[in-house]
Enzyme design. Sequence first.
Site, PDB file in Angstrom:
ATOM      1  N   ASN A  37     -40.375  15.549 -97.674  1.00 15.87           N
ATOM      2  CA  ASN A  37     -41.240  16.658 -97.272  1.00 15.87           C
ATOM      3  C   ASN A  37     -40.985  17.920 -98.097  1.00 15.87           C
ATOM      4  OD1 ASN A  37     -43.133  18.032 -95.784  1.00 15.87           O
ATOM      5  ND2 ASN A  37     -42.072  17.867 -93.815  1.00 15.87           N
ATOM      6  N   HIS A 122     -42.521  14.959 -78.372  1.00 13.02           N
ATOM      7  CA  HIS A 122     -42.313  16.391 -78.633  1.00 13.02           C
ATOM      8  C   HIS A 122     -43.189  17.232 -77.711  1.00 13.02           C
ATOM      9  CE1 HIS A 122     -40.820  16.239 -83.103  1.00 13.02           C
ATOM     10  NE2 HIS A 122     -40.167  15.412 -82.322  1.00 13.02           N
ATOM     11  N   ARG A 147     -38.536  15.883 -75.839  1.00 13.96           N
ATOM     12  CA  ARG A 147     -37.874  16.997 -76.499  1.00 13.96           C
ATOM     13  C   ARG A 147     -38.643  18.262 -76.162  1.00 13.96           C
ATOM     14  NH1 ARG A 147     -37.670  18.418 -82.974  1.00 13.96           N
ATOM     15  NH2 ARG A 147     -39.582  19.507 -82.455  1.00 13.96           N
ATOM     16  N   TYR A 159     -39.429  27.422 -85.256  1.00 13.40           N
ATOM     17  CA  TYR A 159     -39.452  25.980 -85.473  1.00 13.40           C
ATOM     18  C   TYR A 159     -39.857  25.247 -84.182  1.00 13.40           C
ATOM     19  CZ  TYR A 159     -38.183  21.180 -85.509  1.00 13.40           C
ATOM     20  OH  TYR A 159     -38.275  19.823 -85.365  1.00 13.40           O
ATOM     21  N   ASP A 210     -33.801  20.473 -79.983  1.00 16.25           N
ATOM     22  CA  ASP A 210     -33.421  20.537 -81.401  1.00 16.25           C
ATOM     23  C   ASP A 210     -33.110  21.980 -81.783  1.00 16.25           C
ATOM     24  OD1 ASP A 210     -33.114  20.222 -84.123  1.00 16.25           O
ATOM     25  OD2 ASP A 210     -34.966  19.073 -84.413  1.00 16.25           O
ATOM     26  N   HIS A 212     -32.016  22.770 -84.742  1.00 17.36           N
ATOM     27  CA  HIS A 212     -32.479  22.808 -86.132  1.00 17.36           C
ATOM     28  C   HIS A 212     -31.550  23.614 -87.036  1.00 17.36           C
ATOM     29  CE1 HIS A 212     -35.850  22.182 -89.061  1.00 17.36           C
ATOM     30  NE2 HIS A 212     -36.056  21.144 -88.287  1.00 17.36           N
ATOM     31  N   GLU A 236     -29.512  18.622 -80.561  1.00 22.25           N
ATOM     32  CA  GLU A 236     -29.631  18.120 -81.939  1.00 22.25           C
ATOM     33  C   GLU A 236     -29.348  19.191 -82.982  1.00 22.25           C
ATOM     34  OE1 GLU A 236     -33.399  16.221 -82.500  1.00 22.25           O
ATOM     35  OE2 GLU A 236     -33.448  16.640 -84.641  1.00 22.25           O
ATOM     36  N   GLU A 262     -30.507  13.945 -89.386  1.00 24.01           N
ATOM     37  CA  GLU A 262     -31.832  13.596 -89.909  1.00 24.01           C
ATOM     38  C   GLU A 262     -31.943  13.846 -91.411  1.00 24.01           C
ATOM     39  OE1 GLU A 262     -34.202  16.088 -87.323  1.00 24.01           O
ATOM     40  OE2 GLU A 262     -34.649  17.457 -88.948  1.00 24.01           O
ATOM     41  N   HIS A 311     -34.464   9.671 -86.760  1.00 24.82           N
ATOM     42  CA  HIS A 311     -35.482  10.677 -87.033  1.00 24.82           C
ATOM     43  C   HIS A 311     -36.855  10.002 -87.063  1.00 24.82           C
ATOM     44  CE1 HIS A 311     -36.869  13.914 -90.183  1.00 24.82           C
ATOM     45  NE2 HIS A 311     -37.141  14.313 -88.964  1.00 24.82           N
ATOM     46  N   ASP A 315     -43.361  13.587 -91.035  1.00 18.86           N
ATOM     47  CA  ASP A 315     -43.164  13.509 -92.482  1.00 18.86           C
ATOM     48  C   ASP A 315     -42.509  12.186 -92.882  1.00 18.86           C
ATOM     49  OD1 ASP A 315     -41.180  15.056 -90.978  1.00 18.86           O
ATOM     50  OD2 ASP A 315     -40.050  15.140 -92.831  1.00 18.86           O
ATOM     51  N   GLU A 338     -37.056   8.876 -82.176  1.00 19.05           N
ATOM     52  CA  GLU A 338     -38.000  10.003 -82.129  1.00 19.05           C
ATOM     53  C   GLU A 338     -39.410   9.489 -82.439  1.00 19.05           C
ATOM     54  OE1 GLU A 338     -37.274  13.018 -85.091  1.00 19.05           O
ATOM     55  OE2 GLU A 338     -38.413  14.526 -83.989  1.00 19.05           O
ATOM     56  N   TRP A 401     -33.518  27.142 -92.027  1.00 17.15           N
ATOM     57  CA  TRP A 401     -34.757  26.892 -91.285  1.00 17.15           C
ATOM     58  C   TRP A 401     -34.573  25.688 -90.381  1.00 17.15           C
ATOM     59  CZ3 TRP A 401     -38.123  22.593 -91.436  1.00 17.15           C
ATOM     60  CH2 TRP A 401     -39.223  22.733 -90.560  1.00 17.15           C
TER      61      TRP A 401
HETATM   62  O1  EZ4 Z   1     -38.132  19.608 -89.037  1.00 18.82           O
HETATM   63  O2  EZ4 Z   1     -38.811  16.388 -90.384  1.00 18.82           O
HETATM   64  O3  EZ4 Z   1     -36.261  16.371 -85.225  1.00 18.82           O
HETATM   65  N1  EZ4 Z   1     -37.124  16.566 -85.996  1.00 18.82           N
HETATM   66  C1  EZ4 Z   1     -37.124  17.509 -86.937  1.00 18.82           C
HETATM   67  C2  EZ4 Z   1     -38.289  17.519 -87.884  1.00 18.82           C
HETATM   68  C3  EZ4 Z   1     -37.988  18.231 -89.191  1.00 18.82           C
HETATM   69  C4  EZ4 Z   1     -38.949  17.775 -90.243  1.00 18.82           C
HETATM   70  C5  EZ4 Z   1     -38.692  18.475 -91.569  1.00 18.82           C
HETATM   71  O4  EZ4 Z   1     -39.450  17.901 -92.569  1.00 18.82           O
HETATM   72  O5  EZ4 Z   1     -36.224  18.299 -87.002  1.00 18.82           O
HETATM   73  O6  EZ4 Z   1     -39.406  18.092 -87.251  1.00 18.82           O
HETATM   74 CO    CO Z   2     -34.569  17.578 -85.898  1.00 26.55          CO
END
Ligand code: EZ4
Ligand code: CO
Length: 401
Positions: A37, A122, A147, A159, A210, A212, A236, A262, A311, A315, A338, A401
């Site tokens: 991605n 999600h 999630r 995010y 998550d 992130h 996560e 992931e 994961h 993407d 997921e 990010w």
């Molecule tokens: O942000 O795969 O748990 N899932 C994630 C994803 C990631 C994307 C980034 O390309 O964290 O949504």
């Molecule tokens: Co994630």
Amino acid sequence: MKISDAKVVVCSPGRNFVTLKIYTDSGVYGLGDATLNGRELAVATYLADHVVPCLIGRNPFQTEDIWQYLYRGGYWRKGPVTMMAIAAVDVALWDIKAKALNTPLYNLLGGKARSGVMVYGHANGGTIAETIDEVGRHIDQKYLAVRAQCGVPGLAGLYGVSTDSQPYEPAQKGLPSESAWSSEKYLQFVPTLFEELRKAFGEDVHLLHDVHHRLTPIQAARLGKALEPFHLFWMEDAVPAELQEGFRIIRQHTTTPLAVGEIFNTVWDSKLLITEQLIDYLRMSLHGGGITALQKIAAFADMYHVQMGCHGATDLSPVTMGAALHFDISVTNFGIQEYMPHSRATLEVFPHGYRYVNGYLHPAETPGHGVDLDEALAKKFPYERAYLPVNRRLDGTMWNW
Ligand code: EZ4
Ligand code: CO
């Protein structure tokens, strides 16, 4: 049987995908996914210019030998571009092998070790009320695990939170967008979200979250502790995981289960996390070296009570999702998968046999991994430059990010 040709197809049915198609002299072909991605064309070039010429004439049944040839033979090991290219080759070869033997891929792995693959969906909203509605909508669709991500007051473009009525899709056309981050505001807010979710839905549904990669270890320890009363299935990517030792700090402070991985692409990314039992779920997907790599890593993780939680964001193309389900259903230490459903256009470009029923995904029962590519349709969706966002703290400092 010999590999006679291979080609790379880049298409963008709503988002970019890189697909490797390997042909054999017997007429059987296989598909692998190489979608990195935001950096898609780097893997497309790596494959077309450097890998495909080395494949011609090889025996596609020799998945182990070809994996080692590409990994050791590249000399420069690891890294997302290399490992995703190897993954695409490996998954395509397993697809060929299973098609040639006329059986679903899971029969070449462990066979079915369970009746279905539990998935988590999600749910997200700009506010706690919206997030509660979305979790409820997933429960209505019989999801057993959800999630939950939610907008935090004072932070724009967070995010995991959709900005329109479509499911959340982080990659955006054009140059990277910028979002704002404050660990203080986030840490203050998240426990309330899960308190309200448990009040609304009770204890039966599995709830996940998550982070992130946005906290430091001590902040993650604080969040894990604060979330303990709400019994998350997992927290996560609490911190960026280059520093595996950092998880010792989180682990010694909280019983909230931890998931990470992931963006990992070899076992070395999680060796200490696994052997010191610092995590509960490994999020690595087939993107990290394919089935050949993930089987070994899963077997290693199993010795340390670590379960697989692959994961499965959009993407990863339907090819990765389809193949992952064969892995998930056949590996003993499976935890959860997921599942972020792809757009209608994507699902049309990738005809597939997997299906969702009452909280579980089921792999295709046709020979191979059961995901194909409609090349004529794919041609109607040419590559479009797109990037993931970047993240800055409120004072402008670049952040994760
Ligand atoms: O942000 O795969 O748990 N899932 C994630 C994803 C990631 C994307 C980034 O390309 O964290 O949504
Ligand atoms: Co994630």
